[in-house]
Design a protein around this motif. Structure first.
Motif, mmCIF file in Angstrom:
data_model
loop_
_atom_site.group_PDB
_atom_site.id
_atom_site.type_symbol
_atom_site.label_atom_id
_atom_site.label_comp_id
_atom_site.label_asym_id
_atom_site.label_seq_id
_atom_site.Cartn_x
_atom_site.Cartn_y
_atom_site.Cartn_z
ATOM 1 N N ASP A 26 11.263 -6.274 68.147
ATOM 2 C CA ASP A 26 12.288 -5.960 69.082
ATOM 3 C C ASP A 26 13.664 -6.044 68.283
ATOM 4 O OD1 ASP A 26 9.817 -5.880 70.552
ATOM 5 O OD2 ASP A 26 10.407 -7.369 71.809
ATOM 6 N N VAL A 27 14.263 -5.092 68.053
ATOM 7 C CA VAL A 27 15.721 -5.204 67.407
ATOM 8 C C VAL A 27 16.542 -4.133 68.288
ATOM 9 C CG1 VAL A 27 14.553 -5.366 65.359
ATOM 10 C CG2 VAL A 27 14.946 -3.017 66.012
ATOM 11 N N ALA A 28 17.811 -4.818 68.316
ATOM 12 C CA ALA A 28 19.052 -4.002 68.734
ATOM 13 C C ALA A 28 19.547 -3.418 67.426
ATOM 14 C CB ALA A 28 19.992 -5.085 69.199
ATOM 15 N N ILE A 29 19.752 -2.022 67.535
ATOM 16 C CA ILE A 29 20.418 -1.166 66.567
ATOM 17 C C ILE A 29 21.876 -0.690 67.438
ATOM 18 C CG2 ILE A 29 20.332 1.001 65.480
ATOM 19 C CD1 ILE A 29 17.312 0.571 65.736
ATOM 20 N N GLU A 30 22.756 -1.222 66.551
ATOM 21 C CA GLU A 30 24.254 -1.143 66.858
ATOM 22 C C GLU A 30 25.066 -0.286 65.814
ATOM 23 O OE1 GLU A 30 27.859 -3.956 66.375
ATOM 24 O OE2 GLU A 30 26.929 -4.494 68.424
ATOM 25 N N THR A 31 25.629 0.874 66.389
ATOM 26 C CA THR A 31 26.543 1.679 65.665
ATOM 27 C C THR A 31 27.740 1.448 66.024
ATOM 28 O OG1 THR A 31 24.642 3.054 64.953
ATOM 29 C CG2 THR A 31 26.957 3.954 64.577
ATOM 30 N N ALA A 32 28.758 1.025 65.068
ATOM 31 C CA ALA A 32 30.144 0.777 65.365
ATOM 32 C C ALA A 32 31.107 2.013 64.778
ATOM 33 C CB ALA A 32 30.573 -0.407 64.755
ATOM 34 N N PHE A 33 32.343 2.258 65.501
ATOM 35 C CA PHE A 33 32.872 3.445 65.271
ATOM 36 C C PHE A 33 34.236 2.990 64.675
ATOM 37 C CE2 PHE A 33 30.149 4.710 68.845
ATOM 38 C CZ PHE A 33 28.948 5.195 68.187
ATOM 39 N N ALA A 34 34.817 3.466 63.587
ATOM 40 C CA ALA A 34 36.100 2.985 63.296
ATOM 41 C C ALA A 34 36.846 4.499 62.537
ATOM 42 C CB ALA A 34 36.139 1.799 62.215
ATOM 43 N N ASN A 35 38.099 4.089 62.264
ATOM 44 C CA ASN A 35 38.865 5.183 61.767
ATOM 45 C C ASN A 35 38.936 6.610 62.151
ATOM 46 O OD1 ASN A 35 39.176 2.927 59.694
ATOM 47 N ND2 ASN A 35 37.862 3.826 58.087
ATOM 48 N N TYR A 36 39.318 6.453 63.609
ATOM 49 C CA TYR A 36 39.474 7.359 64.309
ATOM 50 C C TYR A 36 40.218 8.742 63.804
ATOM 51 C CZ TYR A 36 36.083 6.371 68.123
ATOM 52 O OH TYR A 36 34.825 6.090 68.795
ATOM 53 N N GLN A 37 40.009 10.085 63.802
ATOM 54 C CA GLN A 37 40.862 11.093 63.321
ATOM 55 C C GLN A 37 40.884 11.787 64.305
ATOM 56 O OE1 GLN A 37 38.450 12.513 60.149
ATOM 57 N NE2 GLN A 37 38.480 10.577 58.848
ATOM 58 N N ASP A 38 42.028 12.720 64.355
ATOM 59 C CA ASP A 38 42.385 13.845 65.309
ATOM 60 C C ASP A 38 41.826 14.897 64.816
ATOM 61 O OD1 ASP A 38 43.889 12.557 67.362
ATOM 62 O OD2 ASP A 38 45.649 12.564 65.969
ATOM 63 N N VAL A 39 40.728 15.691 65.441
ATOM 64 C CA VAL A 39 39.982 17.014 64.888
ATOM 65 C C VAL A 39 39.722 17.797 66.242
ATOM 66 C CG1 VAL A 39 37.799 17.796 63.929
ATOM 67 C CG2 VAL A 39 38.703 15.326 63.548
ATOM 68 N N ASP A 40 40.740 18.989 65.889
ATOM 69 C CA ASP A 40 40.685 20.059 67.268
ATOM 70 C C ASP A 40 40.862 19.419 68.538
ATOM 71 O OD1 ASP A 40 40.501 21.667 65.057
ATOM 72 O OD2 ASP A 40 38.399 22.039 65.000
ATOM 73 N N GLY A 41 41.605 18.661 68.705
ATOM 74 C CA GLY A 41 41.758 18.138 70.017
ATOM 75 C C GLY A 41 40.993 17.040 70.520
ATOM 76 N N LEU A 42 40.071 16.711 69.650
ATOM 77 C CA LEU A 42 39.134 15.384 69.763
ATOM 78 C C LEU A 42 39.403 14.086 68.880
ATOM 79 C CD1 LEU A 42 35.700 17.052 70.032
ATOM 80 C CD2 LEU A 42 37.263 16.291 71.956
ATOM 81 N N LYS A 43 39.235 13.189 69.375
ATOM 82 C CA LYS A 43 39.273 11.837 68.149
ATOM 83 C C LYS A 43 37.796 11.458 67.802
ATOM 84 C CE LYS A 43 43.662 9.950 69.823
ATOM 85 N NZ LYS A 43 44.260 10.106 68.386
ATOM 86 N N LEU A 44 37.540 11.725 66.582
ATOM 87 C CA LEU A 44 36.267 11.544 66.013
ATOM 88 C C LEU A 44 36.354 10.465 64.876
ATOM 89 C CD1 LEU A 44 35.100 15.190 65.676
ATOM 90 C CD2 LEU A 44 34.556 13.437 67.447
#
Length: 365
Positions: A81-99
């Motif tokens: 049994d494992v926890a899979i964690e994805t972390a998000f960083a270095n957000y960029q402005d892309v067509d009105g969204l932050k990705l």
């Protein structure tokens, strides 16, 4: 080919929900359920059960309100049994969204992916991602393992039939196995074949060539069968961890038949010997493939057993020099190579491979 339902579910969660856009859209679906909202330092955390029934944990930065990570539970045949964690960083402005410009994933404490995004595109054209009709209508896979037998020396059997091989060794009063690879299915089939070959002697130990999961994936099955693990000393902590991990999402052989771990470690070298057999175990020094690697040599038969350093069907020129160095260092004379991938080959065939790849041959042979 069609994959098992659990694999398909994990891939869907990984590709669609381990991204800010996917998890936020899923959380905003009226059919989704949000529960257990809480604070964790500078993060707002909430559990999300999607309309499809998947459960994930979303963490959002309390100040920027941007998703910081998403975590889901899964099953790994080796880790349980494992926890899979994805972390998000270095957000960029892309067509009105932050990705995010960077996504890092870990399976429990083990890093498994670190992706730097070269370019984010919104509403780009995507190819047809639907599975072909013949795959969707195909039968669900059933785990099977074929084990073939070739006697390569008196009391030494080469157990093949798949992508990974094992070797059974007979001693005066017991037997030992080299490698319990891949998974429960393969390892249990190999163990059963070993006991079938010599039903009058107990199978007591399995030597594990190195820690990579395709070669150590059967150790929990081996433990469940009462076998003692023999491995390089650098693997001890990892194997102790693997032996005690929880397997409740899918119950494996050890979860169904609990047995205590018995482990013996090898340092630079070890010898297993009785009146009729000598088996020498050597640490592979300087390996750029696995620090924990060992190889096994039978001096009377001049057989060398090794994993990944020499694959007859697909020789890797970058690993062969290390194998040759260790053959020279240990002063072993090899007549036949017994690889844990591919067929048994003669020293002459090995030398021809070296000539083709322009790798200098070992002077000790």
């Amino acid at each position: 080919a069609r994959q098992p339902e659990l694999v398909a579910k994990d891939r869907r969660v990984e590709f669609l929900l381990h991204h800010p856009v996917g998890i936020v859209r899923a959380a905003l679906d009226p059919a989704a359920k949000l529960s257990n909202p809480r604070k964790s330092g500078t993060l707002d955390v909430v559990d999300v059960t999607t309309a499809q029934g998947d459960t994930l944990t979303l963490a959002v930065d309390s100040t920027t309100h941007l998703p910081v990570s998403v975590t889901s539970m899964s099953y790994n045949a080796n880790l349980g049994d494992v926890a899979i964690e994805t972390a998000f960083a270095n957000y960029q402005d892309v067509d009105g969204l932050k990705l995010p410009g960077r996504l890092t994933t870990k399976t429990d404490k083990y890093p498994t992916a670190d992706i730097t995004v070269a370019k984010n595109t919104v509403n780009a054209e995507a190819a047809d991602l639907a599975a072909p009709a013949e795959v969707k209508s195909g039968p669900a896979p059933s785990p099977t393992a074929m084990v073939t037998v070739e006697e390569v020396g008196k009391g030494i059997w080469f157990l093949a039939g798949g992508s990974h091989n094992s070797v059974l060794v007979e001693f005066a009063d017991h037997m030992e196995l080299i490698e319990a690879p891949q998974n429960d299915t393969r390892a249990l089939a190999v163990i059963a074949k070993a006991r079938e070959l010599k039903s009058d002697k107990p199978l007591t130990k399995v030597l594990v060539s190195h820690h990579h999961f395709d070669h150590s994936g059967g150790i929990r099955a081996a433990i469940s069968e009462g076998l003692t693990l023999v491995t390089h000393e650098t693997n001890k902590t990892l194997f102790e961890d693997l032996a005690q991990r929880k397997h409740s999402v899918v119950q494996d052989a050890l979860a169904k038949n609990p047995k205590p771990l018995q482990i013996e470690t090898v340092g630079n070298e070890a010898v297993v010997k009785d009146a009729g057999r000598t088996m020498q175990i050597y640490h592979v020094d300087g390996s750029n493939h696995a620090e924990s690697m060992v190889m096994v040599y039978f001096p009377a038969e001049r057989l060398l057993v090794q994993a990944d350093l020499y694959k007859p069907a697909n020789p890797n020129a970058a690993r062969l020099p290390n194998l040759i160095e260790n053959i020279q260092k240990r002063k072993v004379r090899v007549d036949r190579h017994v690889p844990l991938h591919g067929p048994v080959t003669s020293q002459a065939q090995f030398t021809k491979v070296l000539e083709t790849l322009k790798v200098p041959a070992a002077t000790s042979n």
